[in-house]
Design a protein around this motif. Sequence first.
Motif, PDB file in Angstrom:
ATOM      1  N   ALA A 257      -7.510   2.240   3.642  1.00  0.00           N
ATOM      2  CA  ALA A 257      -8.346   1.055   3.463  1.00  0.00           C
ATOM      3  C   ALA A 257      -9.668   1.288   4.164  1.00  0.00           C
ATOM      4  CB  ALA A 257      -7.655  -0.191   4.018  1.00  0.00           C
TER       5      ALA A 257
ATOM      6  N   ALA B  91      -7.154  -1.434  -1.621  1.00  0.00           N
ATOM      7  CA  ALA B  91      -6.892  -0.112  -1.047  1.00  0.00           C
ATOM      8  C   ALA B  91      -7.849   0.890  -1.680  1.00  0.00           C
ATOM      9  CB  ALA B  91      -5.453   0.306  -1.304  1.00  0.00           C
TER      10      ALA B  91
ATOM     11  N   PRO C  66       0.792  -1.235   0.000  1.00  0.00           N
ATOM     12  CA  PRO C  66       0.000   0.000   0.000  1.00  0.00           C
ATOM     13  C   PRO C  66       0.819   1.277   0.000  1.00  0.00           C
ATOM     14  CG  PRO C  66      -0.118  -1.102   2.143  1.00  0.00           C
ATOM     15  CD  PRO C  66       0.536  -2.060   1.200  1.00  0.00           C
TER      16      PRO C  66
END
Length: 354
Positions: free
Chosen positions: A94, A242, A44
Amino acid sequence: MKTTRRFALGAAGAGLLAAPALVRADAPIRWRMATSWPKNLPGPGVSAARLAGRVARMSGGRLQIDLFAAGEIVPAFAVLDAVSNGTVEMGHTASFFWEGKAPAASLFTTAPFGMAAVEHQAWLAERGGQALWDRLYEPFGVRGLLAGNTGPSMGGWFRKELGSAADLKGLRIRVQGLGGDVYAELGAVPQSIPPGDVYPALERGVIDAVELLSPANDLPLGFHRVAPVYYMPGFNKPNGAAEALVATKAWEKLAPELQAIVEAACAAEHAAGLADAERSNAEAIVKLVSMGARPTPFPADVLAAARKAADAVLDRVAAKTPLAGEIVASYRTASSEGRPWARIQGYMAQALRG
């Protein structure tokens, strides 16, 4: 003659005065993007950086996004608030972090025993999921877009092997999203800890286990040094989507072509994240095993109990608000309708690969 000359000079002067306004209009738009990740965290954190760079390139520099890691502007779990209140124009995070603020938000990242990445994307794009996501975030003044994916998670790092589901009672585990509710149903004690603070908590014995993401994301954090039992499958997070959060006010100020660029850049990052995850996880699991990690299947009764608990957890989420009920029903329908093909794909992959 003099009048004409004065008019010409006046027009030229007006043009000179107007020129700075034109320069300002053509100047790059600058946004700030807060994230929930340590800087360049594999998966991420890297996705967030790639997304910012991609928007700049695709827009020819017209839209510049300055990236900030967790804690540089706001803490990891305050990104939604920061985008909502205008502290920043954009976030990378998230959705399961906002379950307490917006019931059913977790499903836009993942759900226990839920859909895999491509099924989830199909729900959003083809089965009405995006419209529900837009409605959920509308009161916050933000939009949510898929913008990266770490693939399916592992079950987590445990100090000791589990003999049965009974061994979960009292176990302190770092876990996010609805999986925390599932573990609570099984008698464990879920802990919500930002990614950058997990290793110290594990090392000091504040927690007994940690579920974060996939091998590539877990490897640099060193969990295997303290808790070598690496359980699978990751029933808590079978998908690792994400989200990019964009402030509605900032979005509405963009020209249509820049809006399209942001959407295209987010979609491209979701694809890039999945490809990156597939390669990097394959490499990372080999390294982790060489360093003492022990991939281990969960005991059968743990999975059976967790599956039952997950159904009850989703039922409770659905009962919280009418919109949450719609989201859960839509998610379950998409999962059910996609299951036959998902099973066939799984069989074919196993048969072909051996």
